[in-house]
Design an enzyme around this catalytic site. Structure first.
Site, PDB file in Angstrom:
ATOM      1  N   ASP A 174      -2.289   3.993  -6.055  1.00 23.64           N
ATOM      2  CA  ASP A 174      -2.310   2.542  -5.841  1.00 23.64           C
ATOM      3  C   ASP A 174      -2.165   1.803  -7.174  1.00 23.64           C
ATOM      4  O   ASP A 174      -1.456   0.800  -7.260  1.00 23.64           O
ATOM      5  CB  ASP A 174      -3.609   2.132  -5.121  1.00 23.64           C
ATOM      6  CG  ASP A 174      -3.699   2.739  -3.725  1.00 23.64           C
ATOM      7  OD1 ASP A 174      -2.632   2.965  -3.110  1.00 23.64           O
ATOM      8  OD2 ASP A 174      -4.819   3.011  -3.251  1.00 23.64           O
ATOM      9  N   HIS A 210      -8.399   3.826   0.342  1.00 20.36           N
ATOM     10  CA  HIS A 210      -6.935   3.859   0.317  1.00 20.36           C
ATOM     11  C   HIS A 210      -6.456   3.331   1.656  1.00 20.36           C
ATOM     12  O   HIS A 210      -6.111   4.061   2.551  1.00 20.36           O
ATOM     13  CB  HIS A 210      -6.486   5.305   0.116  1.00 20.36           C
ATOM     14  CG  HIS A 210      -5.016   5.466  -0.100  1.00 20.36           C
ATOM     15  ND1 HIS A 210      -4.287   4.706  -0.977  1.00 20.36           N
ATOM     16  CD2 HIS A 210      -4.128   6.354   0.427  1.00 20.36           C
ATOM     17  CE1 HIS A 210      -3.024   5.113  -0.967  1.00 20.36           C
ATOM     18  NE2 HIS A 210      -2.907   6.109  -0.115  1.00 20.36           N
ATOM     19  N   ARG A 220      -2.720   4.450   8.383  1.00 14.06           N
ATOM     20  CA  ARG A 220      -3.256   5.737   7.924  1.00 14.06           C
ATOM     21  C   ARG A 220      -4.347   6.223   8.884  1.00 14.06           C
ATOM     22  O   ARG A 220      -4.502   7.413   9.111  1.00 14.06           O
ATOM     23  CB  ARG A 220      -3.831   5.605   6.513  1.00 14.06           C
ATOM     24  CG  ARG A 220      -2.770   5.366   5.454  1.00 14.06           C
ATOM     25  CD  ARG A 220      -3.333   5.427   4.050  1.00 14.06           C
ATOM     26  NE  ARG A 220      -2.293   5.179   3.048  1.00 14.06           N
ATOM     27  CZ  ARG A 220      -1.973   3.973   2.577  1.00 14.06           C
ATOM     28  NH1 ARG A 220      -2.620   2.905   3.006  1.00 14.06           N
ATOM     29  NH2 ARG A 220      -1.018   3.821   1.679  1.00 14.06           N
ATOM     30  N   ARG A 262       1.420   1.988  -8.354  1.00 15.54           N
ATOM     31  CA  ARG A 262       2.269   1.019  -7.639  1.00 15.54           C
ATOM     32  C   ARG A 262       2.077  -0.377  -8.224  1.00 15.54           C
ATOM     33  O   ARG A 262       3.041  -1.098  -8.498  1.00 15.54           O
ATOM     34  CB  ARG A 262       1.928   1.037  -6.144  1.00 15.54           C
ATOM     35  CG  ARG A 262       2.477   2.278  -5.468  1.00 15.54           C
ATOM     36  CD  ARG A 262       2.177   2.313  -3.971  1.00 15.54           C
ATOM     37  NE  ARG A 262       2.907   3.416  -3.349  1.00 15.54           N
ATOM     38  CZ  ARG A 262       2.479   4.114  -2.305  1.00 15.54           C
ATOM     39  NH1 ARG A 262       1.303   3.840  -1.759  1.00 15.54           N
ATOM     40  NH2 ARG A 262       3.209   5.070  -1.804  1.00 15.54           N
TER      41      ARG A 262
END
Ligand code: APR
Length: 307
Positions: A147, A174, A87, A150
């Site tokens: 998150d 994140h 990221r 998930r």
């Protein structure tokens, strides 16, 4: 209620569709730099209204004129990851994009609440806050809800139970240093450590941490968007309907959790005014150390910004 979604790519268009279908706004404005893209996707979503039975106007545009007086601005503009990219690799490109779109959007909607989805999430949320000059309760980042979703999915898959009974908490940035909290994750109120051995929890935590890249490696040409758009909409729904849900969001910390001047994922109470409160939960020394490290990583990336 008027909601502007900036970026008509995978996340933005899916988010606009979900906002319209849930009737979270009377008007959804989809903005993108690519000519025709937001107009085409916006009209296509709008044309599903008679079948999906929603009363929300969906408009696509390349200019910010039609975004005036939005209550919420969802920023999804930017490039997405491809295999082999972290990221953080997106930072320089997306910082410029998020800066430009924030400047233009807040000029038209000075009272809006901004929610950022563009990555690297925590740093991009900082860019939006800095550029807008908005108070911290009006600039939040979407990461923790995704998150946590998930983690909840993997827990439900492992135990073969309904996801409805699974709650999970993931804090921190994140990125690779996100901090899933098994102690605060439960199935029908039963803490996770009472239901699984440590090795299993560690495996699910690792899969959660790598959740984004798992999808990138499958897709190859982009990153996840169904679950990210759902997560952003859960935040928006709590704001629009003034639900006061407690959701993990990237928030600007001013002393909470012993952290200052950094965006980091923490539990936040979300109401019509945005962030009403940061909920402070007790952490073990190890959990606090993990959160500190996560915040340090975000801070180091903020320091690299050139905006
Ligand atoms: N103004 C408006 N839109 C822009 C701008 C800009 N300055 N620059 C880029 N965009 C648009 C692109 O034209 C594209 O349509 O942003 C959109 C991004 O869409 P995708 O490439 O499909 O990426 P997406 O999967 O939606 O991810 C967007 O969200 O989850 C994060 O990491 C992801 O940073 C990425 C962002």
């Amino acid at each position: 209620m008027k909601i502007t979604v900036i970026g008509a790519g995978h996340v933005g268009a899916t988010a606009a569709q979900r906002i319209a279908e849930k009737e979270l706004a009377n008007e959804v404005v989809l903005v993108d730099v690519v000519e025709g893209l937001p107009q085409g996707k916006g009209l296509d979503i709008y044309e599903s209204a008679p079948i999906e039975r929603f009363d929300a106007k969906v408009i696509g545009t390349n200019s910010y004129d039609q975004t005036s007086n939005s209550d919420i601005i969802l920023i999804t503009a930017g490039i997405a990851r491809k295999p082999g990219m972290s990221r953080d690799d997106l930072q320089a490109t997306n910082a410029n994009i998020v800066k430009t779109v924030t400047e233009q959007a807040v000029a038209k909607s000075p009272r809006a609440i901004i929610i950022v989805v563009s990555n690297p999430l925590d740093v991009m949320t900082y860019v939006a806050k800095k550029v807008s000059g908005f108070e911290r309760h009006r600039v939040l980042g979407m990461a923790g809800v995704l998150d946590s979703a998930r983690f909840r999915t993997f827990i439900a898959m492992e135990l073969n139970v309904s996801v409805e009974d699974v709650t999970a908490f993931v804090l921190g940035g994140h990125g690779d240093s996100m901090v899933p909290l098994p102690r605060y994750s439960t199935v029908a109120g039963i803490p996770l450590p009472d239901l699984m051995d440590k090795a299993t929890i560690d495996r699910l935590v690792k899969r959660t941490r790598d959740g984004g890249i798992e999808i990138v490696n499958y897709l190859k040409t982009g990153s996840a968007y169904y679950a990210p758009s759902s997560a952003a909409i859960e935040m928006i729904e709590s704001i629009v309907r003034d639900k006061r849900r407690i959701l993990p969001c990237a928030a600007w910390l001013e002393g909470e959790y012993g952290l200052n001047d950094v965006y980091c994922g923490v539990p936040v109470k979300l109401s019509r005014d945005g962030m009403e409160e940061i909920i402070q939960i007790k952490l073990t020394p190890e959990e606090q150390a993990a959160l500190n490290k996560s915040a340090d990583d975000v801070r180091a990336n903020i320091a690299k910004l050139n905006i």
